[in-house]
Motif scaffolding. Structure first.
Motif, PDB file in Angstrom:
ATOM      1  N   THR A 178     -30.663  56.784  20.509  1.00 46.46           N
ATOM      2  CA  THR A 178     -30.169  57.540  21.228  1.00 46.46           C
ATOM      3  C   THR A 178     -29.610  58.227  21.884  1.00 46.46           C
ATOM      4  O   THR A 178     -29.648  58.940  23.566  1.00 46.46           O
ATOM      5  CB  THR A 178     -28.375  56.025  21.496  1.00 46.46           C
ATOM      6  OG1 THR A 178     -28.749  55.309  20.373  1.00 46.46           O
ATOM      7  CG2 THR A 178     -28.007  56.770  22.649  1.00 46.46           C
ATOM      8  N   ASP A 182     -30.514  60.750  26.100  1.00 41.24           N
ATOM      9  CA  ASP A 182     -28.773  61.259  26.098  1.00 41.24           C
ATOM     10  C   ASP A 182     -29.507  62.547  26.954  1.00 41.24           C
ATOM     11  O   ASP A 182     -29.091  62.760  28.041  1.00 41.24           O
ATOM     12  CB  ASP A 182     -27.722  61.766  25.863  1.00 41.24           C
ATOM     13  CG  ASP A 182     -26.494  61.448  26.418  1.00 41.24           C
ATOM     14  OD1 ASP A 182     -26.518  61.964  27.334  1.00 41.24           O
ATOM     15  OD2 ASP A 182     -25.503  61.938  25.659  1.00 41.24           O
ATOM     16  N   SER A 185     -32.606  63.271  29.406  1.00 39.31           N
ATOM     17  CA  SER A 185     -32.274  62.525  30.294  1.00 39.31           C
ATOM     18  C   SER A 185     -31.921  63.656  31.646  1.00 39.31           C
ATOM     19  O   SER A 185     -31.678  64.097  32.189  1.00 39.31           O
ATOM     20  CB  SER A 185     -31.175  61.365  30.716  1.00 39.31           C
ATOM     21  OG  SER A 185     -30.803  60.798  32.018  1.00 39.31           O
ATOM     22  N   GLN A 204     -18.606  70.060  28.066  1.00 37.08           N
ATOM     23  CA  GLN A 204     -18.223  69.205  27.277  1.00 37.08           C
ATOM     24  C   GLN A 204     -17.323  69.540  26.635  1.00 37.08           C
ATOM     25  O   GLN A 204     -16.858  69.087  25.631  1.00 37.08           O
ATOM     26  CB  GLN A 204     -19.992  68.078  26.569  1.00 37.08           C
ATOM     27  CG  GLN A 204     -19.295  67.124  25.084  1.00 37.08           C
ATOM     28  CD  GLN A 204     -19.211  65.693  26.272  1.00 37.08           C
ATOM     29  OE1 GLN A 204     -19.136  65.965  27.109  1.00 37.08           O
ATOM     30  NE2 GLN A 204     -19.806  64.898  25.373  1.00 37.08           N
ATOM     31  N   MET A 208     -14.038  68.817  25.685  1.00 41.76           N
ATOM     32  CA  MET A 208     -12.858  68.399  24.305  1.00 41.76           C
ATOM     33  C   MET A 208     -12.035  69.440  24.218  1.00 41.76           C
ATOM     34  O   MET A 208     -10.046  68.913  23.399  1.00 41.76           O
ATOM     35  CB  MET A 208     -14.447  68.522  23.648  1.00 41.76           C
ATOM     36  CG  MET A 208     -15.280  67.167  23.867  1.00 41.76           C
ATOM     37  SD  MET A 208     -15.915  66.415  22.089  1.00 41.76           S
ATOM     38  CE  MET A 208     -16.544  65.345  22.391  1.00 41.76           C
TER      39      MET A 208
ATOM     40  N   ASN B 216     -15.686  55.884  24.735  1.00 37.56           N
ATOM     41  CA  ASN B 216     -15.762  56.720  23.545  1.00 37.56           C
ATOM     42  C   ASN B 216     -17.146  56.671  23.956  1.00 37.56           C
ATOM     43  O   ASN B 216     -17.694  58.231  24.240  1.00 37.56           O
ATOM     44  CB  ASN B 216     -15.993  56.367  21.838  1.00 37.56           C
ATOM     45  CG  ASN B 216     -15.355  56.945  21.045  1.00 37.56           C
ATOM     46  OD1 ASN B 216     -15.736  58.394  20.910  1.00 37.56           O
ATOM     47  ND2 ASN B 216     -13.981  56.585  20.791  1.00 37.56           N
ATOM     48  N   ILE B 217     -18.085  56.120  24.324  1.00 37.86           N
ATOM     49  CA  ILE B 217     -19.471  56.606  24.106  1.00 37.86           C
ATOM     50  C   ILE B 217     -18.957  57.263  25.390  1.00 37.86           C
ATOM     51  O   ILE B 217     -19.814  58.347  25.658  1.00 37.86           O
ATOM     52  CB  ILE B 217     -19.985  55.207  25.056  1.00 37.86           C
ATOM     53  CG1 ILE B 217     -20.662  53.973  23.153  1.00 37.86           C
ATOM     54  CG2 ILE B 217     -21.903  55.422  25.366  1.00 37.86           C
ATOM     55  CD1 ILE B 217     -20.756  53.578  23.357  1.00 37.86           C
ATOM     56  N   ALA B 219     -16.682  59.468  26.856  1.00 41.63           N
ATOM     57  CA  ALA B 219     -16.359  60.616  26.298  1.00 41.63           C
ATOM     58  C   ALA B 219     -17.493  61.604  25.709  1.00 41.63           C
ATOM     59  O   ALA B 219     -17.740  62.789  25.730  1.00 41.63           O
ATOM     60  CB  ALA B 219     -15.113  60.277  25.819  1.00 41.63           C
ATOM     61  N   THR B 220     -18.249  60.766  25.047  1.00 44.27           N
ATOM     62  CA  THR B 220     -18.818  61.707  24.200  1.00 44.27           C
ATOM     63  C   THR B 220     -20.582  61.809  24.614  1.00 44.27           C
ATOM     64  O   THR B 220     -20.857  63.107  24.792  1.00 44.27           O
ATOM     65  CB  THR B 220     -19.319  61.284  22.695  1.00 44.27           C
ATOM     66  OG1 THR B 220     -19.383  59.236  22.925  1.00 44.27           O
ATOM     67  CG2 THR B 220     -18.124  61.492  22.430  1.00 44.27           C
ATOM     68  N   ALA B 221     -21.127  61.527  25.565  1.00 45.52           N
ATOM     69  CA  ALA B 221     -22.367  61.132  26.125  1.00 45.52           C
ATOM     70  C   ALA B 221     -22.417  62.279  27.087  1.00 45.52           C
ATOM     71  O   ALA B 221     -21.429  62.299  28.142  1.00 45.52           O
ATOM     72  CB  ALA B 221     -22.773  59.528  26.459  1.00 45.52           C
ATOM     73  N   LEU B 222     -23.835  62.569  27.014  1.00 47.27           N
ATOM     74  CA  LEU B 222     -23.745  63.873  28.672  1.00 47.27           C
ATOM     75  C   LEU B 222     -23.665  63.015  29.848  1.00 47.27           C
ATOM     76  O   LEU B 222     -23.528  63.539  30.759  1.00 47.27           O
ATOM     77  CB  LEU B 222     -24.982  65.160  27.929  1.00 47.27           C
ATOM     78  CG  LEU B 222     -24.245  65.708  26.634  1.00 47.27           C
ATOM     79  CD1 LEU B 222     -25.397  67.183  26.586  1.00 47.27           C
ATOM     80  CD2 LEU B 222     -23.130  66.885  27.259  1.00 47.27           C
ATOM     81  N   ASP B 223     -24.706  61.754  29.676  1.00 46.98           N
ATOM     82  CA  ASP B 223     -25.252  61.410  30.025  1.00 46.98           C
ATOM     83  C   ASP B 223     -24.998  59.902  29.674  1.00 46.98           C
ATOM     84  O   ASP B 223     -26.036  59.127  29.654  1.00 46.98           O
ATOM     85  CB  ASP B 223     -26.732  61.466  30.846  1.00 46.98           C
ATOM     86  CG  ASP B 223     -27.369  60.522  32.020  1.00 46.98           C
ATOM     87  OD1 ASP B 223     -26.060  59.974  32.813  1.00 46.98           O
ATOM     88  OD2 ASP B 223     -28.616  60.803  31.971  1.00 46.98           O
ATOM     89  N   ALA B 226     -27.703  57.249  30.431  1.00 51.68           N
ATOM     90  CA  ALA B 226     -28.679  56.801  30.093  1.00 51.68           C
ATOM     91  C   ALA B 226     -28.814  56.200  28.473  1.00 51.68           C
ATOM     92  O   ALA B 226     -29.748  56.254  27.950  1.00 51.68           O
ATOM     93  CB  ALA B 226     -29.999  58.991  30.348  1.00 51.68           C
ATOM     94  N   THR B 227     -27.514  57.098  28.493  1.00 50.34           N
ATOM     95  CA  THR B 227     -27.308  56.528  26.820  1.00 50.34           C
ATOM     96  C   THR B 227     -27.506  54.630  26.737  1.00 50.34           C
ATOM     97  O   THR B 227     -27.289  54.735  26.014  1.00 50.34           O
ATOM     98  CB  THR B 227     -25.718  57.099  26.954  1.00 50.34           C
ATOM     99  OG1 THR B 227     -26.275  58.520  26.291  1.00 50.34           O
ATOM    100  CG2 THR B 227     -25.700  56.663  25.191  1.00 50.34           C
ATOM    101  N   PHE B 228     -26.766  54.349  27.910  1.00 51.59           N
ATOM    102  CA  PHE B 228     -26.311  52.588  27.572  1.00 51.59           C
ATOM    103  C   PHE B 228     -27.991  52.640  28.042  1.00 51.59           C
ATOM    104  O   PHE B 228     -27.674  51.717  27.379  1.00 51.59           O
ATOM    105  CB  PHE B 228     -25.250  52.248  29.043  1.00 51.59           C
ATOM    106  CG  PHE B 228     -24.129  52.725  28.805  1.00 51.59           C
ATOM    107  CD1 PHE B 228     -22.827  51.917  27.694  1.00 51.59           C
ATOM    108  CD2 PHE B 228     -23.356  53.345  29.574  1.00 51.59           C
ATOM    109  CE1 PHE B 228     -21.798  51.762  27.175  1.00 51.59           C
ATOM    110  CE2 PHE B 228     -22.131  53.107  29.155  1.00 51.59           C
ATOM    111  CZ  PHE B 228     -21.468  52.303  28.191  1.00 51.59           C
TER     112      PHE B 228
END
Lengths: 211, 275
Positions: A178, A182, A185, A204, A208, B216-217, B219-223, B226-228
């Motif tokens: 996953t 990410d 992409s 990011q 944070m 959370n997803i 907040a932590t995913a860059l994209d 694409a993650t979903f």
């Protein structure tokens, strides 16, 4: 569809806390005979150590520091980072790879520390282990107060003579895969520039730190 | 059914809008790495998908999420689990049909037993006694049945209201409206009210279970988009495997003991019992 989505997303109920320990893994499996019982015991001990830190005494900062140390001991962060970068390791300059690994480490640390509250009251059971394509797969059930229990599998490999976690599989979804999608992409959306990924990672981190 | 009909009409309208919005431009074939990446993503409708994704996010932030938070505050985990069981039970006949169509007799038998037991002993599906007896729920839908026939998933599709899907998997949306016990009942005001409320409750109940997870997803995913997408595809593959793994052949009870034991061993080996 809504119903299937419930199942789909329900699987990620534990992702927040596992996202910390997860991320990605190496392409080439060099599982040097991590035996099933040893891997299961390793996951049991690691989980207990994590629970002890989270529910133990100390300030949030102290707990965060302890967690970071623990994660470095039990997770193959470098190897995961290389897997997540994937094919782009060939187009990245050595300096970019070094910077990427550093950022990857830092992001992981921040992800963990922001999750401390989510781990509160966590309990888990090791169900057993089986041999998988990438290493030993240790099955666990993780429960948190106010949440339905989740089935989580940990992929364990022997790296440099030590057992390390190289992936987390939640309801059939691998976190390393996953995360690779990410990151890929972000690079693909910017014409294959690895620098775009590094910029996104910096942003990011800044978010944070601020939040 | 008015609500469902209007949702379908809306979907069709938005689908047209998606086509009009056009497709993503593939990179030239000469750029081998980029072209391969484009094919791997298998997301030629990306502009439409991203627009739907933004639409759903806005809807979620202003309507669904606040409602789910309120719902979570006034319900307990146990209550939410019973709602989940109830909704799942309504889905069981549709799954039975799909398992039969997919040629998965054991899975079909399990779905039938679950529906019969849970609708009666489980008081209309509020409880899950079948699960306690070893009849564990296995999810399926038309998309997975088609996958079993060898239909490829097709391009990724992110639908307004419905979320992540694919060209093949989207076929289950109209199918779900037909394959529900409510569709077999004669139309009435009471039924419409039930449909409205059960649909709404289902959506809110689902969303409540994901309050921490989704934010959370994101907040932590860059994209996150694409993650979903990746999570959706992996999850569908896992569901397909799960259907196959649970469809264990039954060893006939009248076979001689030695033959039964040998056949059982072969079955266990093939399906890795317990995994």
């Amino acid at each position: 569809m809504m119903r299937s989505r419930r199942v789909l997303l329900g699987g990620f109920a534990v992702m927040p806390m596992l996202g910390a320990l997860s991320a990605g893994l190496p392409g080439v499996a060099q599982a040097a005979g991590a035996s099933g019982p040893a891997a299961a015991a390793f996951i049991k001990n690691s989980g207990e150590a994590l629970v002890a830190i989270v529910n133990g005494p100390g300030s949030k900062a102290e707990k965060a520091e302890k967690l970071r140390t623990l994660v470095n001991q039990i997770v193959a962060v470098g190897k995961i980072g290389r897997f997540v970068l994937g094919r782009f390791v060939r187009v990245a300059t050595p300096a970019q790879v070094t910077e990427y690994q550093k950022l990857f480490h830092e992001l992981l640390s921040y992800n963990i520390t922001t999750q401390i509250r989510a781990y509160q009251g966590l309990t888990f059971n090791v169900l057993g282990s089986s041999a998988g394509p990438e290493g030993e797969m240790v099955s666990t059930v993780i429960s948190r107060p106010g949440q339905a229990p989740a089935h989580v599998q940990w992929v364990v490999q022997t790296i440099g003579g030590q057992l390390k976690i190289i992936d987390v599989v939640v309801e059939g979804t691998s976190l390393r895969v996953t995360e690779r999608s990410d990151y890929a992409s972000v690079i693909d959306d910017h014409g294959g520039q690895v620098s775009a990924l590094l910029t996104a990672m910096h942003q990011q981190l800044a978010r944070m730190r601020a939040g | 059914m008015g609500f469902r009909g209007s949702v379908l009409a809306m979907m069709a309208g938005l689908g047209m809008a998606g086509v009009l919005a056009g497709c993503a431009t593939p990179p030239p074939r000469s750029n081998v790495a980029a072209y391969r990446a484009y094919q791997q993503q298998n997301d030629p409708l990306k502009p439409f998908n991203k627009a739907s994704y933004r639409f759903n996010n806005a809807l979620d932030a202003y309507a669904l999420k606040p409602v789910a938070q309120g719902y979570q505050a006034v319900t307990t985990v146990g209550m939410r689990e019973h709602v989940t069981d109830f909704m799942r039970n309504l889905n069981e006949p549709g799954e039975l049909v799909n398992f039969m169509a997919a040629g998965k007799p054991r899975d079909a038998g399990t779905a039938l037993m679950r529906f019969v037991l849970n609708s009666t002993v489980g008081i209309g599906g509020i409880f899950d006694p079948a699960g306690s007896l070893g009849y564990h729920h296995v999810h399926t839908d038309l998309g997975l049945t088609l996958a079993g026939y060898g239909v490829p998933p097709g391009p990724y599709l992110y639908l307004p209201l419905f979320g992540p899907s694919g060209v093949r998997d989207a076929t289950q949306i109209p199918a779900d409206f037909v394959l529900t016990p409510a569709a077999a009942a004669p139309p009435s005001t009471g039924l419409s009210v039930f449909n409205y409320s059960s649909d709404a409750l289902n959506v809110v109940n689902e969303r409540a279970g994901l309050l921490g997870t989704l934010s959370n997803i994101k907040a932590t995913a860059l994209d996150p988009y694409a993650t979903f997408r990746s999570l959706y595809r992996q999850h569908r593959a896992a569901e397909l495997k799960s259907i196959h793994r649970h469809d264990v052949p039954t060893v006939p009870a009248w076979y001689p003991p030695a033959q039964r034991a040998a056949m059982q061993r072969a079955v266990d080996q093939k399906y890795q019992k317990g995994s």
